[in-house]
Write an enzyme that holds these catalytic residues in place. Structure first.
Site, mmCIF file in Angstrom:
data_model
loop_
_atom_site.group_PDB
_atom_site.id
_atom_site.type_symbol
_atom_site.label_atom_id
_atom_site.label_comp_id
_atom_site.label_asym_id
_atom_site.label_seq_id
_atom_site.Cartn_x
_atom_site.Cartn_y
_atom_site.Cartn_z
ATOM 1 N N CYS A 187 -6.551 5.739 -0.787
ATOM 2 C CA CYS A 187 -6.712 4.082 -0.319
ATOM 3 C C CYS A 187 -7.766 4.088 0.649
ATOM 4 O O CYS A 187 -9.199 4.289 0.404
ATOM 5 C CB CYS A 187 -5.419 3.542 0.073
ATOM 6 S SG CYS A 187 -5.750 1.817 -0.307
ATOM 7 N N HIS A 207 -1.581 5.143 -4.638
ATOM 8 C CA HIS A 207 -0.996 5.940 -3.418
ATOM 9 C C HIS A 207 0.028 6.992 -3.797
ATOM 10 O O HIS A 207 1.128 6.580 -4.166
ATOM 11 C CB HIS A 207 -0.246 4.637 -2.783
ATOM 12 C CG HIS A 207 -1.089 4.051 -1.874
ATOM 13 N ND1 HIS A 207 -1.331 4.416 -0.399
ATOM 14 C CD2 HIS A 207 -1.569 2.841 -2.068
ATOM 15 C CE1 HIS A 207 -2.003 3.513 0.035
ATOM 16 N NE2 HIS A 207 -2.378 2.647 -0.817
ATOM 17 N N GLU A 239 1.839 9.077 -2.178
ATOM 18 C CA GLU A 239 2.852 9.327 -1.322
ATOM 19 C C GLU A 239 4.005 7.925 -1.696
ATOM 20 O O GLU A 239 5.167 8.135 -1.276
ATOM 21 C CB GLU A 239 2.425 9.097 -0.170
ATOM 22 C CG GLU A 239 2.076 7.566 0.360
ATOM 23 C CD GLU A 239 0.836 7.142 0.243
ATOM 24 O OE1 GLU A 239 0.203 7.754 -0.593
ATOM 25 O OE2 GLU A 239 0.504 6.257 0.765
#
Ligand SMILES: Nc1ncnc2c1ncn2[C@@H]1O[C@H](COP(=O)(O)OP(=O)(O)O)[C@@H](O)[C@H]1O
Ligand SMILES: [Mg+2]
Lengths: 234, 716, 83, 83
Positions: A87, A204, A206
């Protein structure tokens, strides 16, 4: 594999990335403040996390790309070390010219946060080796400036060399305009450099590393990196 | 300077003179004008707020602090509060909303808590007007622009539309943070001889005396000196959060206070008064951004992203180091002293000298006269027989789903980062939002709601219903409500009928809070929400927080599965009064149902058991749009239809669209039906039909495909 | 002496100007019929202390290269007050 | 005729320029010692078809009032090419 997560003022996914890497891999993760000029000596893998470094003022990622630590980060990449920008981290990589192109405001001019399907385009990178080609995975997106752009010829060159690793798609892997959340060229969500050691992506991973919060497709992403590292010793 | 120019009333001015035993100087007058404004002093509502229950087993910190704290068990607390930023958002929508979000985050931070989630309550005028569209767009961008950047997820909210908000939109911001109970920072712990420190942005002329100016007539000669707009800097706030948390973790600070309305003066005098100390402040030492600022300007500046710290001198050095790491300005500018004397020194002179306890606490309360509106009964006279049954049920349901207040809010909440920090288990788009707590089993559940229409028809019942809706939502999801925060958005209290409405709303809310044993732990009042075009509807907004012992005891919504049996629990005679159904036809009429404490409590206990016993696949408490809206939302979110037949004598439109009372819709897997029936034995409970197919059909009413429903709900 | 330098940054020809297009649409929707097109860029003013206007320009150019302008997508023009 | 009108928008005096401050700090950190301060604003170019340069200016002013400028916090200046 020792991971260093660079923390810029305004980064806000640094803790999340550390949590996901540690939780998925159990390997050592350290935070490194942007004012440092060197990475910890035994660093194998560097992550530029998401967020709004320097408030995203001027241009997203622009000021972070000029932070003191970035010389060492670029050097790590030049040596072939694994380097990932997520990002805002992707924006920092393009602003640092470690990856080609630029990220412009989403075509809606709105920030967009939601789960998103991605088609895996290349499995010959250390970041995607455990996926299968054409596999559809789900990582959330959350960004205001994710429209990837590149001059026509360079875009073609990027595609020709298989530099596109993730593309926005629908759940069936179709990459129509409907499945493009931000207007990115060719639905591009993530790209890798020629050497294959530097990846930038808007979604993302994560946020998809635990069943309770966002799903587990991201775990495969982290495991790919660990496995490539263990095998290749980069 | 005349006291009226400072916004003071005669009685207030007299009180100040009496206490001081002299004439206040200009600086003092201006300070008192702002500190005794409605916004800062709560002089119109202090007595009303006492009606709220605010004690309970779980309450660690109640109203009167920066935010309330409830005990989550095992030494952890949740700090939360809601605040309005209505006026600024009407003038400068982006910045008004952004600084509203920033302000509430600092309230949470001031306790030493890490802000972990936000919610926003948005009330806009007619959706078709271009003014509404530009205000709404600015406000939504502002909420997202700040919240996304500062890294606090916006996990839910409330959005409603009514012409009464045309000129006066409302922006209420809610924030919740987590804090180990033994690390709570208090504003009561300052002792004489400690340093007063300002951390964060430089002080400029922004927002000076915003509160007082609102109560002075605007005229040409004060136009030039109108407060300049506060600009929110989420980047600065992010640094401030990290710096304050680091300082608290290292135990470097004695006391901390955020700077919101009335900036330095409000934060510092509050700490002084609560801690029982005096203060000497050297305004020459404050880092300024503008030139030639007067002491009263410095005192009242509302420059954002600043915190006041009280620091033991031996830690000053370390505090400065942390500030430097986060690249924040940090200046010691005063000290605490014995006594009650609050003194401002500037350019070698005594700019102001006031008793600390006078400033915040001793504003004379105003007992506004209260009068029951004469036309109240008239609004209640409403004959259901005058309402014809829908001719085309499909059309009726579709247009209800397209009603902006009921329609999907995806276009709004997708602009908010709802996931950062990796705790969001259930985000926006669901009746209740849920956060996990890393390293623990339990979840935090929260919801924000309001029903201005029912409050306008019957403020007592509407107030109770508002609280009840949030508690029911939580219970169905498996969470017992532990506490709530509220924003009381009302028009001027100076109109006796409007004051009565406010009073009744509060009484109704208090009654429900008492019944549910759900204390009010924090809140905020915003009055004078009116324009020459009229007053806003009475709009108490409630944010309620509950706890779910483990993910296994949580029940989701919108998760129907093929073959599930659908049940409606709760009475079959709801009311069309103030219902979305009638409102979408332009009628605001009828008397909402009363609040039945026993039935409500019974419902909550059964709903909690239903969730923890896993007796259902999906559950949703009925609210706006009644049973029909609940069926449609469940069906759309599950992506599957259902066939339903209603064998009840109640008029079908009332049964399907009526609102009020403790009711819920459950989808129960076949194998759990016996258990479900046992759990609800003794409470009204009827079997509606089965989940399956592509259509949502109610015999004798509507039959529509899921995609037809979705298309209207999402796109209007 | 302190010089005020104005820097005008715009997107390069061929780079999609999403903001410009959006502004164009809204203005057209508001009845601005004379409008043909819109480009949205940045206007940055820097105050620099240098010996001459020429030095001020050079200093500003360096700032553009170093940070202010992303030459992959943007181009710029500089004006020095008093030059 | 089509006129190109340049609109320079900046924050009013006294309004906090958070972008300018951040850029200032970043440039200083990179060693631009001559820098005294930075202001970040918008540079909007509009092309309008009007009978005269004067009309073009008026048209652009209306656009500023209608949409381009937030008069609560911003101020602007207009230049018409060929005026
Ligand atoms: N302003 C907002 N910000 C974030 N989420 C919102 C907002 N408005 C509504 N939502 C979300 O949209 C969903 C629908 O909200 P609402 O209109 O209150 O209907 P309901 O009565 O079904 O809760 C909820 O999940 C709520 O959290
Ligand atoms: Mg709701």
């Amino acid at each position: 594999m020792n991971t260093a997560v660079i923390v810029f003022p305004g980064s806000n996914c640094d803790q999340d990335v550390m949590h996901a890497v540690a939780g998925s891999l159990g390997t050592k993760v350290r935070a490194v403040w942007h004012k440092e000029t060197t990475l910890p000596e035994d660093t194998d893998f560097v992550i530029l996390p998401g967020g709004f470094s320097f408030g995203d003022y001027l241009r997203c990622g622009a000021m972070a790309a000029r932070s003191p630590i970035m010389k060492a980060v670029a050097e790590h990449g030049r040596r072939g070390g694994l380097l990932l920008g997520i990002c805002n981290g992707f924006q920092i990589l393009t602003e640092s010219r470690l990856l080609p192109g630029a990220l412009l405001p989403n075509r809606t001019l709105n920030f967009v946060c939601r789960p998103c399907f991605l088609r895996v385009e290349s499995v010959s990178t250390p970041f995607s080796s455990l996926f299968s080609k054409g596999q559809v995975v789900q990582f959330p997106i959350a960004h205001g400036d994710g429209l990837y752009t590149l001059p026509e010829e360079e875009l073609k060159a990027l595609e020709d060399r298989g530099g596109v690793v993730f593309r926005y798609s629908d759940s069936d892997g179709l990459t129509g305009d409907d499945a493009n959340p931000n207007g990115s060229a060719n639905n591009i969500a993530g790209i890798v450099n020629e050497r294959g050691n530097i990846l930038g992506l808007m979604p993302h991973p994560e946020r998809a590393s635990e069943a309770l919060t966002g799903g587990e497709d991201g775990r495969v992403f982290w495991q790919s990196i660990l496995e490539s590292f263990t095998k290749g010793g980069r | 300077m005349e006291y009226t120019q400072a916004g003071l009333r005669e009685t207030e001015y007299e009180e100040i003179r009496r206490v001081l035993g002299r004439e206040p100087n200009e600086c003092e007058l201006r300070i008192m004008g702002v500190m005794w404004s409605e916004h800062c002093s709560y002089k119109s509502t202090k007595n009303l707020l006492k009606l709220f229950p605010n004690n309970g087993d779980r309450v660690v910190l109640g109203p009167g602090e920066n935010a309330g704290i409830i005990d989550l068990g095992d030494g952890l607390g949740a700090a939360f509060k809601a605040e309005s930023h209505n006026h600024p958002s009407a003038v400068a929508p982006y910045q008004g909303a952004a600084t509203g979000v920033g302000g509430i985050i600092r309230d949470i931070l001031a306790l030493g808590a890490r802000p972990v989630a936000s919610m926003d309550g948005l009330f806009f005028g007619e959706p078709s007007s271009s003014r509404t569209q530009s205000l709404a767009s600015g406000i939504v961008h502002g909420v997202g622009g700040y919240g996304n950047a500062v890294g606090v997820p916006t996990v839910g909210g409330k959005t409603a539309y009514d012409p009464s908000y045309n000129e006066n939109p409302l922006l209420n911001a809610f924030c919740i943070g987590l804090i180990p109970l033994d690390e709570i920072v208090s504003s009561r712990t300052a002792r004489p001889g400690q340093a007063v420190v300002l951390l964060g942005s430089k002080t400029g002329r922004d927002g000076i005396a915003g509160a007082a100016f609102a109560s002075v007539e605007l005229s040409e000669d004060n136009k030039a000196s109108r407060p300049s707009i506060q600009i929110g800097d989420p980047f600065g706030e992010k640094l401030l959060i990290e710096a304050c948390l680091e300082m608290n973790e290292k135990k470097l600070i004695v006391s901390m206070q955020d700077m919101g309305a009335a900036g330095i003066i409000s934060s510092s005098s509050e700490v002084a008064a609560k801690s029982g100390v005096g203060m000497i402040l050297h305004f020459d030492k404050i880092p300024l951004r503008a030139e030639n600022m007067e002491p009263w300007e410095i005192a009242l500046s509302e420059s954002q992203e600043r915190m006041l710290l009280i620091v033991d001198r031996s830690y000053l050095h370390e505090v400065m180091e942390v500030a430097e790491k986060w690249e924040l300005d940090c200046a010691e500018f005063g000290e605490t002293v014995e006594g009650d004397e609050y003194t401002i020194l500037f350019h070698g002179e005594r700019a102001a000298s006031l008793p600390a306890t006078l400033i915040g606490d001793r504003c004379p309360l105003i007992p506004w006269p209260s009068r029951r509106p004469a036309d109240l009964e008239k609004k209640w006279e409403f004959d259901v027989d005058d309402i014809p049954l829908p001719e085309d049920w499909n059309e009726t349901l579709l247009s209800l789903l397209a009603d902006p207040s009921l329609a999907s809010k995806k276009r709004i909440y997708e602009q908010y980062d709802s996931m950062v920090q990796l705790n969001t288990v259930i985000g926006p788009g669901h009746p209740v939002s849920m956060l996990r707590i890393k390293g623990r089993d339990s979840l935090i559940a929260m919801t924000l709601d309001a029903d201005p229409w029912k409050c306008s028809l019957d403020p007592f019942r509407g107030g109770a219903e508002t609280v009840a809706r949030t508690v029911r939502d939580l219970a169905v999801a498996g969470a017992r409500a532990a506490g709530l925060t509220d924003c009381l958005n009302f028009p001027s209290p100076e109109v006796p009928e409007q004051y009565w409405v406010l009073e009744e709303c509060v009484k109704g809310m208090a009654e429900a809070c008492g019944a549910f044993d759900c204390p009010v732990v924090s809140g905020n009042v915003s009055l004078y929400n009116e324009s020459p075009d009229g007053a806003i509807l009475p709009t108490p907004v409630v944010g309620t927080v509950g706890i779910i012992p483990s993910i296994d005891a949580a029940l989701s919504a919108g998760t129907w599965e093929e073959g599930d049996v659908l049940f409606l629990v709760g009475p079959c005679n709801p009311s069309l009064a103030g219902s979305r159904y009638l409102l979408s036809q332009g009628k605001l009429a009828g008397r909402p149902l009363p609040f039945y404490p026993e039935a409500e409590k019974d419902f909550v206990e059964r709903a909690l058991k239903t969730a923890s016993a896993k007796a259902a696949h999906s559950g949703r408490a009925l609210s706006g749009g009644g049973l029909a809206a609940a069926l449609a939302k469940e069906s759309m979110e599950s992506g599957i239809g259902a066939s339903i037949s209603l064998s009840i004598p109640t008029r079908k439109d009332i049964l399907l669209f009526g609102e009020g009372c403790a009711r819920a819709l459950y989808a129960v897997p076949m194998s759990r039906v016996p258990l479900f029936k046992v759990l609800w034995n003794g409470y009204p409970c009827i079997q509606l039909g089965r989940v399956g197919g592509e259509r949502l059909s109610v015999e004798g009413a509507f039959s529509l495909t899921v995609s037809e429903l979705l298309s209207k709900w999402r796109n209007g | 002496m302190t010089y005020r330098v104005s820097i005008f940054i715009e997107l390069q020809e061929g780079v999609l100007d999403i903001q410009g297009k959006a502004v164009e649409r809204s203005l057209a929707g508001m009845g601005h019929d004379a409008l043909r097109s819109v480009k949205v860029g940045k206007y940055i003013q820097v105050w620099v202390e240098t010996g001459s206007a020429e030095d001020a320009r050079k200093e500003a150019e360096r700032m553009c290269d170093d940070l202010l302008v992303n030459s992959v997508i943007e181009q710029f023009r500089i004006e020095v007050e008093g030059e």
